[in-house]
Design a protein around this motif. Sequence first.
Motif, PDB file in Angstrom:
ATOM      1  N   THR A  59      35.868  93.261  19.625  1.00 49.13           N
ATOM      2  CA  THR A  59      34.797  94.232  19.441  1.00 49.13           C
ATOM      3  C   THR A  59      34.928  95.335  20.481  1.00 49.13           C
ATOM      4  N   GLU A  60      34.790  96.579  20.045  1.00 44.72           N
ATOM      5  CA  GLU A  60      34.779  97.694  21.001  1.00 44.72           C
ATOM      6  C   GLU A  60      33.357  97.943  21.466  1.00 44.72           C
ATOM      7  N   LEU A  61      33.186  98.015  22.798  1.00 47.35           N
ATOM      8  CA  LEU A  61      31.878  98.193  23.411  1.00 47.35           C
ATOM      9  C   LEU A  61      31.972  99.168  24.568  1.00 47.35           C
ATOM     10  N   GLU A  62      30.807  99.522  25.107  1.00 48.53           N
ATOM     11  CA  GLU A  62      30.795 100.182  26.405  1.00 48.53           C
ATOM     12  C   GLU A  62      31.361  99.221  27.444  1.00 48.53           C
ATOM     13  N   ALA A 113      44.493  98.662  27.401  1.00 44.53           N
ATOM     14  CA  ALA A 113      44.551  99.722  28.403  1.00 44.53           C
ATOM     15  C   ALA A 113      44.174 101.070  27.809  1.00 44.53           C
ATOM     16  N   GLN A 114      44.557 101.333  26.553  1.00 44.81           N
ATOM     17  CA  GLN A 114      44.257 102.623  25.938  1.00 44.81           C
ATOM     18  C   GLN A 114      42.752 102.805  25.746  1.00 44.81           C
ATOM     19  N   THR A 115      42.055 101.743  25.335  1.00 51.16           N
ATOM     20  CA  THR A 115      40.602 101.833  25.167  1.00 51.16           C
ATOM     21  C   THR A 115      39.927 102.023  26.517  1.00 51.16           C
ATOM     22  N   ARG A 116      40.434 101.347  27.526  1.00 46.62           N
ATOM     23  CA  ARG A 116      39.870 101.493  28.874  1.00 46.62           C
ATOM     24  C   ARG A 116      40.014 102.925  29.363  1.00 46.62           C
ATOM     25  N   ALA A 117      41.119 103.575  29.011  1.00 47.95           N
ATOM     26  CA  ALA A 117      41.330 104.963  29.440  1.00 47.95           C
ATOM     27  C   ALA A 117      40.296 105.905  28.835  1.00 47.95           C
ATOM     28  N   ARG A 118      39.670 105.504  27.726  1.00 43.03           N
ATOM     29  CA  ARG A 118      38.614 106.308  27.105  1.00 43.03           C
ATOM     30  C   ARG A 118      37.234 105.962  27.655  1.00 43.03           C
ATOM     31  N   GLY A 119      37.188 105.071  28.644  1.00 44.31           N
ATOM     32  CA  GLY A 119      35.919 104.699  29.240  1.00 44.31           C
ATOM     33  C   GLY A 119      35.170 103.621  28.489  1.00 44.31           C
ATOM     34  N   ARG A 120      35.841 102.972  27.531  1.00 44.54           N
ATOM     35  CA  ARG A 120      35.220 101.896  26.778  1.00 44.54           C
ATOM     36  C   ARG A 120      36.058 100.628  26.935  1.00 44.54           C
ATOM     37  N   ALA A 121      35.663  99.580  26.223  1.00 44.04           N
ATOM     38  CA  ALA A 121      36.377  98.310  26.345  1.00 44.04           C
ATOM     39  C   ALA A 121      36.579  97.697  24.966  1.00 44.04           C
ATOM     40  N   LEU A 122      37.804  97.282  24.686  1.00 49.08           N
ATOM     41  CA  LEU A 122      38.105  96.485  23.508  1.00 49.08           C
ATOM     42  C   LEU A 122      38.061  95.032  23.980  1.00 49.08           C
ATOM     43  N   VAL A 123      36.996  94.338  23.599  1.00 52.51           N
ATOM     44  CA  VAL A 123      36.705  93.020  24.167  1.00 52.51           C
ATOM     45  C   VAL A 123      37.128  91.919  23.206  1.00 52.51           C
ATOM     46  N   ASN A 124      37.995  91.046  23.690  1.00 53.09           N
ATOM     47  CA  ASN A 124      38.308  89.825  22.966  1.00 53.09           C
ATOM     48  C   ASN A 124      37.243  88.788  23.298  1.00 53.09           C
ATOM     49  N   THR A 154      25.308  91.022  19.821  1.00 55.26           N
ATOM     50  CA  THR A 154      25.889  92.321  19.468  1.00 55.26           C
ATOM     51  C   THR A 154      27.407  92.274  19.569  1.00 55.26           C
ATOM     52  N   LEU A 155      27.911  91.605  20.582  1.00 55.74           N
ATOM     53  CA  LEU A 155      29.356  91.450  20.746  1.00 55.74           C
ATOM     54  C   LEU A 155      29.961  90.763  19.528  1.00 55.74           C
ATOM     55  N   ILE A 156      29.382  89.646  19.116  1.00 58.16           N
ATOM     56  CA  ILE A 156      29.929  88.883  17.997  1.00 58.16           C
ATOM     57  C   ILE A 156      29.807  89.655  16.689  1.00 58.16           C
ATOM     58  N   ALA A 157      28.648  90.234  16.452  1.00 55.36           N
ATOM     59  CA  ALA A 157      28.405  90.938  15.194  1.00 55.36           C
ATOM     60  C   ALA A 157      29.246  92.195  15.048  1.00 55.36           C
ATOM     61  N   GLY A 158      29.733  92.735  16.168  1.00 52.29           N
ATOM     62  CA  GLY A 158      30.481  93.988  16.121  1.00 52.29           C
ATOM     63  C   GLY A 158      31.942  93.848  15.767  1.00 52.29           C
ATOM     64  N   ALA A 159      32.411  92.634  15.593  1.00 52.09           N
ATOM     65  CA  ALA A 159      33.831  92.434  15.280  1.00 52.09           C
ATOM     66  C   ALA A 159      34.119  92.803  13.834  1.00 52.09           C
TER      67      ALA A 159
END
Length: 426
Positions: A195-198, A224-235, A279-284
């Motif tokens: 899930t992509e989050l803040e 790393a690419q998502t982090r560079a945009r100021g967000r997080a791709l969370v596993n 929200t984390l789970i539902a956003g996948a």
Amino acid sequence: MNALVIGAGIGGLSTALSLHAAGIDCAIVEAVPDLRPLGVGINLQPHAVRELVELGFSEALEGTGIPTNALIYTTRHGDVVLTLPRGRNAGYHWPQYSIHRGRLQMILLDAVLERLGPDAVSLGVAFEDFEYGAGEAGAEPVGVRLREVATGRTVVRTADVLVGADGLHSTVRARLHPDGDPLRWSGITMWRGITELESCLDGASMVVAGADDAAKIVAYPICAQTRARGRALVNWVAEVRVAEPGPAVAKADWRREGRLDDVLPHFAGWRLPFLDVPTLIAGAGQVLEYPMVDRDPLPFWGVGRVTLVGDAAHPMYPVGSNGGSQAVLDARFLAMALAYAGDPVKGLAEYESRRRTATTDLVLASRRFPVDETVKLVEQRAPGGFSDIREVITAQELSRMADAHKIIADMDVKTLNERPSWTVPQ
């Protein structure tokens, strides 16, 4: 000497790259007709990162994964029980990387095709059986019977070494151990997603909230690419105990689709101070469902010129985030053992002697869930969160928790940092 590797996962690709670096000819066959970057996140421990760096993947790992700073254990309320430094923060010369499994596989695959040649990997080809040539087992090259999946045509290839890197449901393992080798289920079902989050916390830490007696969530950023945009791709991995440990009742398929309605009720109201779990789970975009399974350690991995690596040899619970890392270590030890021995049978025997005992210890240690015992203790003493704490956790109890984690997640820092780089005998 030449080797045939069955399976083009992380273990098989790492084996091919390691054999090639050691001057040993190698080819891979893979039953899947098309390799794509599937799956979710995994962790590469510093001992595996070191080996991949020596194989030339430093820039690729840095540009793709997240160098993990810390592993944070909390209660289901988000109260922090213990924070363990990871990677370089823990004293290693190499980071721990959290990374997308499929992207890592593609990095390794591209390197195999570049270094070994475009014909090094044969897709849509399934392993069926092997046999030795005439004479004493191990004295002759291995005849390997393969099947072209699309046509059903049988082909036979010969190799000096056969390596089963075909995962949890290894057909090579089944050929070596035909008399009963069942999957063992922990009683825990895992749902996994991305899930992509803040970005939360420091944007580079793993969080494990809850304990294995009921429900637990594991979450960490992997891109790393998502982090560079100021967000997080969370596993994330949602673990729920639904039964007592015992034999697996169904085939474990890590690609099986899961349903949000099955997992979300277990985490209703789990809003940690730094993470809204529902929200984390539902956003996948996709949820995968998988039983937490392993197999009992084997009395031997191979015979003569045949051996196993990775999950084919030692599938383990993901308690120490070590499955993929151990596959990389297998690959490196296998290649160097063959290079130094010169003789395939002696080399595989040396490889197994170095790796089987160590991985057996990890498989058995991963079954004990030692860290969860302390988290459960905290939740019992503070059932409403730290504002309701009834008894403090002693320094001795926290020390036991940290020591137990080190058994399944770490190698000795001094030994790892001071081990010389591999050199191929001339």
